[in-house]
Design a protein around this motif. Structure first.
Motif, mmCIF file in Angstrom:
data_model
loop_
_atom_site.group_PDB
_atom_site.id
_atom_site.type_symbol
_atom_site.label_atom_id
_atom_site.label_comp_id
_atom_site.label_asym_id
_atom_site.label_seq_id
_atom_site.Cartn_x
_atom_site.Cartn_y
_atom_site.Cartn_z
ATOM 1 N N PRO A 156 0.872 -1.107 0.017
ATOM 2 C CA PRO A 156 -0.036 -0.002 -0.264
ATOM 3 C C PRO A 156 1.007 1.337 -0.192
ATOM 4 O O PRO A 156 0.478 2.500 -0.781
ATOM 5 N N ILE A 157 1.888 0.798 0.038
ATOM 6 C CA ILE A 157 3.050 1.940 -0.250
ATOM 7 C C ILE A 157 3.835 2.495 -1.135
ATOM 8 O O ILE A 157 3.570 3.331 -1.802
ATOM 9 N N VAL A 158 3.640 1.201 -1.684
ATOM 10 C CA VAL A 158 4.591 1.864 -3.084
ATOM 11 C C VAL A 158 3.676 2.501 -4.355
ATOM 12 O O VAL A 158 4.088 2.941 -5.197
ATOM 13 N N GLY A 159 2.334 1.972 -4.028
ATOM 14 C CA GLY A 159 1.261 2.381 -4.929
ATOM 15 C C GLY A 159 0.939 3.932 -4.620
ATOM 16 O O GLY A 159 0.881 3.587 -6.137
ATOM 17 N N ASN A 160 2.020 5.271 -4.091
ATOM 18 C CA ASN A 160 1.713 5.050 -4.026
ATOM 19 C C ASN A 160 3.008 6.157 -4.496
ATOM 20 O O ASN A 160 2.758 7.293 -5.618
ATOM 21 N N LEU A 161 4.115 5.540 -5.211
ATOM 22 C CA LEU A 161 4.854 5.283 -5.812
ATOM 23 C C LEU A 161 4.968 5.236 -6.764
ATOM 24 O O LEU A 161 5.312 5.744 -7.841
ATOM 25 N N VAL A 162 3.717 4.174 -7.263
ATOM 26 C CA VAL A 162 3.481 3.934 -8.435
ATOM 27 C C VAL A 162 2.332 4.951 -9.777
ATOM 28 O O VAL A 162 2.746 5.313 -10.876
ATOM 29 N N PRO A 218 10.282 -1.159 -3.813
ATOM 30 C CA PRO A 218 10.142 0.489 -3.370
ATOM 31 C C PRO A 218 11.241 1.535 -4.249
ATOM 32 O O PRO A 218 10.946 2.888 -4.683
ATOM 33 N N PRO A 219 12.183 1.237 -3.699
ATOM 34 C CA PRO A 219 13.912 1.950 -4.994
ATOM 35 C C PRO A 219 13.526 1.780 -6.488
ATOM 36 O O PRO A 219 13.598 3.034 -6.546
ATOM 37 N N ALA A 220 12.981 0.541 -6.799
ATOM 38 C CA ALA A 220 12.880 1.415 -8.199
ATOM 39 C C ALA A 220 11.620 1.573 -8.706
ATOM 40 O O ALA A 220 11.651 2.409 -9.288
ATOM 41 N N VAL A 221 10.361 1.324 -7.882
ATOM 42 C CA VAL A 221 9.104 2.592 -8.393
ATOM 43 C C VAL A 221 9.594 3.926 -8.604
ATOM 44 O O VAL A 221 9.284 5.020 -9.089
ATOM 45 N N ALA A 222 10.324 3.803 -7.500
ATOM 46 C CA ALA A 222 10.758 5.266 -6.787
ATOM 47 C C ALA A 222 12.032 6.383 -7.840
ATOM 48 O O ALA A 222 11.545 7.079 -7.965
ATOM 49 N N SER A 223 12.410 5.336 -8.034
ATOM 50 C CA SER A 223 13.117 6.312 -9.276
ATOM 51 C C SER A 223 12.531 6.233 -10.509
ATOM 52 O O SER A 223 13.012 7.100 -10.647
ATOM 53 N N LEU A 224 11.724 5.139 -10.524
ATOM 54 C CA LEU A 224 10.976 5.642 -12.127
ATOM 55 C C LEU A 224 10.470 6.847 -11.886
ATOM 56 O O LEU A 224 9.856 7.939 -12.717
ATOM 57 N N ALA A 225 9.673 6.700 -10.772
ATOM 58 C CA ALA A 225 8.930 8.425 -10.169
ATOM 59 C C ALA A 225 9.196 9.747 -10.266
ATOM 60 O O ALA A 225 9.004 10.296 -11.011
ATOM 61 N N SER A 267 0.981 -15.838 -3.200
ATOM 62 C CA SER A 267 1.669 -14.955 -2.463
ATOM 63 C C SER A 267 2.726 -14.928 -3.517
ATOM 64 O O SER A 267 4.215 -14.249 -3.206
ATOM 65 N N ALA A 268 3.059 -16.560 -4.766
ATOM 66 C CA ALA A 268 4.372 -16.493 -4.865
ATOM 67 C C ALA A 268 4.290 -15.178 -6.234
ATOM 68 O O ALA A 268 5.726 -15.097 -6.849
ATOM 69 N N TRP A 269 3.278 -14.305 -6.766
ATOM 70 C CA TRP A 269 3.326 -13.458 -7.518
ATOM 71 C C TRP A 269 4.408 -12.397 -7.116
ATOM 72 O O TRP A 269 3.880 -11.267 -7.760
ATOM 73 N N ALA A 270 4.176 -12.111 -5.511
ATOM 74 C CA ALA A 270 5.440 -11.387 -5.182
ATOM 75 C C ALA A 270 6.478 -11.155 -6.189
ATOM 76 O O ALA A 270 7.117 -10.184 -6.224
ATOM 77 N N TYR A 271 7.416 -12.159 -6.390
ATOM 78 C CA TYR A 271 8.566 -11.944 -7.193
ATOM 79 C C TYR A 271 7.852 -10.854 -8.287
ATOM 80 O O TYR A 271 9.361 -10.031 -8.830
ATOM 81 N N THR A 272 6.895 -11.309 -9.335
ATOM 82 C CA THR A 272 7.591 -11.037 -10.786
ATOM 83 C C THR A 272 6.846 -9.526 -10.566
ATOM 84 O O THR A 272 7.499 -8.750 -11.151
ATOM 85 N N PHE A 273 6.327 -8.360 -9.936
ATOM 86 C CA PHE A 273 6.162 -7.717 -10.129
ATOM 87 C C PHE A 273 7.837 -6.823 -9.650
ATOM 88 O O PHE A 273 7.866 -5.437 -10.030
ATOM 89 N N PRO A 274 8.193 -6.805 -8.198
ATOM 90 C CA PRO A 274 9.432 -6.247 -7.935
ATOM 91 C C PRO A 274 10.881 -6.788 -9.169
ATOM 92 O O PRO A 274 11.162 -5.685 -9.438
ATOM 93 N N LEU A 275 11.020 -7.889 -9.796
ATOM 94 C CA LEU A 275 11.834 -8.180 -10.518
ATOM 95 C C LEU A 275 11.055 -7.050 -12.264
ATOM 96 O O LEU A 275 12.672 -6.278 -12.712
ATOM 97 N N ALA A 276 10.316 -7.141 -12.335
ATOM 98 C CA ALA A 276 9.707 -6.007 -12.932
ATOM 99 C C ALA A 276 9.712 -4.671 -13.244
ATOM 100 O O ALA A 276 10.152 -4.349 -13.789
ATOM 101 N N ALA A 277 9.261 -4.402 -12.229
ATOM 102 C CA ALA A 277 9.623 -2.426 -11.436
ATOM 103 C C ALA A 277 11.703 -2.529 -11.954
ATOM 104 O O ALA A 277 11.882 -1.825 -12.233
ATOM 105 N N ALA A 278 12.214 -3.681 -11.349
ATOM 106 C CA ALA A 278 13.642 -3.668 -11.258
ATOM 107 C C ALA A 278 14.303 -2.770 -12.594
ATOM 108 O O ALA A 278 15.031 -2.202 -13.474
ATOM 109 N N ALA A 279 13.679 -4.485 -13.342
ATOM 110 C CA ALA A 279 14.201 -3.997 -14.807
ATOM 111 C C ALA A 279 13.843 -3.089 -15.687
ATOM 112 O O ALA A 279 14.974 -2.819 -16.464
ATOM 113 N N SER A 280 13.108 -2.826 -15.750
ATOM 114 C CA SER A 280 12.482 -0.860 -15.862
ATOM 115 C C SER A 280 13.044 0.330 -15.334
ATOM 116 O O SER A 280 13.278 1.089 -16.197
ATOM 117 N N ALA A 281 13.435 0.123 -14.337
ATOM 118 C CA ALA A 281 14.114 1.048 -14.010
ATOM 119 C C ALA A 281 15.838 1.365 -14.204
ATOM 120 O O ALA A 281 16.661 1.797 -14.785
#
Length: 330
Positions: A156-162, A218-225, A267-281
Motif C-alpha cells: 500500500p505504500i509503494v502504490g503511492n510511488l506507482v 520501492p527503490p525501483a518504482v521510486a527511481s522511475l517516479a 503470494s508467489a506472484w510477489a516475485y514478479t512485480f518487483p523484478l519487473a519494476a527493477a528491470a524497468s528502472a
C-alpha cells in the motif's frame, strides 16, 4: 474405536468464494509490471515486439476477472471480506487492487491513452483510500504485533510511488507529487520496521516467504517516479536508488535456493512485480545513457520475471481448476 474416512474428510471445509484472497490482484500487478518492463526493453534496444501489448491485454483481462470474482465475494460473503481487510497480516494485500490498476495504466500509456486514464483514475482514488484505511488498521488495531509485519506491508505504500508513472500524463502535477511524497516518506519510515521484523522475529511463514522480493520494489518504482517527475537518471537521487535496486536483487538471488523450495501460493506472484519494476528502472537508466552495466542486470531481470509469469500463470490456472484458490488457508 474406528474412524470413518468419509466422515473425517467431510470435516474439511469445501471450496468457497469466501476464501478467495484479495492478493489475487497481484497476478495483474505482475503481468502488467512485466508488460512495462518489456516496453522498456524494446525502447532501450530499438526493438519492435508486440510483447508489451500482449501482456498489457492479458493483465487487463486478469484484472477484470479478479474484480468480478472479488466483488462477488464482497456481496455474498461481506463478513469474510471485512475480516480480510482488517486482518493484521492480510490487510496489506488489499493494496494490490489499486496498484494493479495503476500498473496497468502505465502499461497501456504507450498503447491507448484513454484506457490508461480510465484505469489510472479509479486506481488513484482507491490508492488514497487504501493507504489511509490500511495504515489506520496498523495504528489502531491492538492485535498488530511485530511478528505480523512482513514485506508486503510495502504494497500500500509503494502504490503511492506507482501513481506518478502514468499520473503525470493524466492529472495535475501536484497530485503526482502528493503520491510521491507519501510513498517516499513512508517507505523510508517503514523500512526499519520491516527489517527489524526480518532480523529479530524469526523466519516468516512459508506463504509469506515470496514477499521478500518486494524489498526491491520501492527503490525501483521510486527511481522511475522521480525521473517521471522531472529528475534525471544521472542525478544523485536516481543513481543512489538504482544502487539499492541492484543490492536488493543480489540479496534476493542469494536466497533463491531456499525460496525455490517454498510450496505454491498466490503470494508467489510477489516475485514478479518487483523484478519487473527493477528491470524497468535499470533499462530506462541504460536508455538514457546513465549506465551501461544496468543493461545486463535489467535484461536478466526481464527474463526471470517473464519466466516467472509463464510458470506462475500455469500454476495459478491449475489452482483455479482444482479450487485451491477457494480453500481456507491451513
Amino acid at each position: 474405536m474406528s474412524t470413518d474416512p468419509a466422515a473425517a474428510s467431510s470435516t474439511v471445509p469445501p471450496p468457497s468464494l469466501a476464501h478467495l484472497p484479495v492478493g489475487v490482484f497481484a497476478v495483474a500487478m505482475g503481468v502488467g509490471g512485466t508488460a512495462v518492463a518489456w516496453y522498456r526493453l524494446e525502447e532501450a534496444f530499438g526493438l519492435a515486439l508486440p510483447v508489451n501489448d500482449i501482456l498489457a491485454g492479458v493483465g487487463l483481462a486478469v484484472a477484470a476477472v479478479a474484480v468480478v470474482a472479488y466483488a462477488a465475494k464482497v456481496v455474498r460473503h461481506p463478513g469474510a471480506a471485512r475480516a480480510e481487510w482488517q486482518h493484521p497480516v492480510k490487510s496489506a494485500f488489499v493494496g494490490t487492487l489499486p496498484v494493479s490498476l495503476m500498473v496497468l495504466a502505465a502499461a497501456f500509456a504507450p498503447i491507448a491513452e484513454g484506457v490508461s486514464a480510465a484505469l489510472w483514475w479509479p486506481g488513484a482514488v482507491l490508492q488514497l483510500l487504501a493507504t489511509v484505511l490500511i495504515m489506520r488498521t496498523w495504528i489502531a488495531d491492538a492485535r498488530v504485533q511485530a511478528v505480523h509485519v512482513h514485506p508486503a506491508w510495502f504494497i500500500p505504500i509503494v502504490g503511492n510511488l506507482v501513481a506518478p508513472l502514468a499520473g503525470v500524463a493524466h492529472a495535475p502535477a501536484e497530485i503526482s507529487w502528493y503520491f510521491f511524497g507519501v510513498g517516499a516518506l513512508f517507505w523510508l519510515g517503514l523500512l526499519p520496521i520491516v527489517l527489524g521484523r526480518l532480523f529479530l522475529e524469526g523466519t516468516m511463514p512459508w506463504r509469506l516467504a515470496p514477499t521478500l522480493a518486494i524489498l526491491a520494489a520501492p527503490p525501483a518504482v521510486a527511481s522511475l517516479a522521480w525521473v517521471r517527475l522531472g529528475g534525471s537518471w544521472t542525478d544523485p537521487v536516481a543513481m543512489m536508488l538504482l544502487g539499492v535496486v541492484i543490492f536488493q536483487l543480489a540479496l534476493l538471488a542469494s536466497q533463491a535456493t531456499y525460496l525455490r523450495k517454498v510450496p505454491f501460493a498466490v503470494s508467489a506472484w510477489a516475485y514478479t512485480f518487483p523484478l519487473a519494476a527493477a528491470a524497468s528502472a535499470l533499462l530506462a537508466a541504460y536508455e538514457s545513457g546513465a549506465t551501461a552495466f544496468a543493461a545486463w542486470v535489467g535484461v536478466a531481470a526481464v527474463a526471470v520475471a517473464s519466466l516467472l509469469v509463464l510458470g506462475l500463470g500455469w500454476r495459478t490456472a491449475v489452482a483455479v481448476v482444482r479450487g485451491e484458490l477457494l480453500t481456507a488457508e491451513g
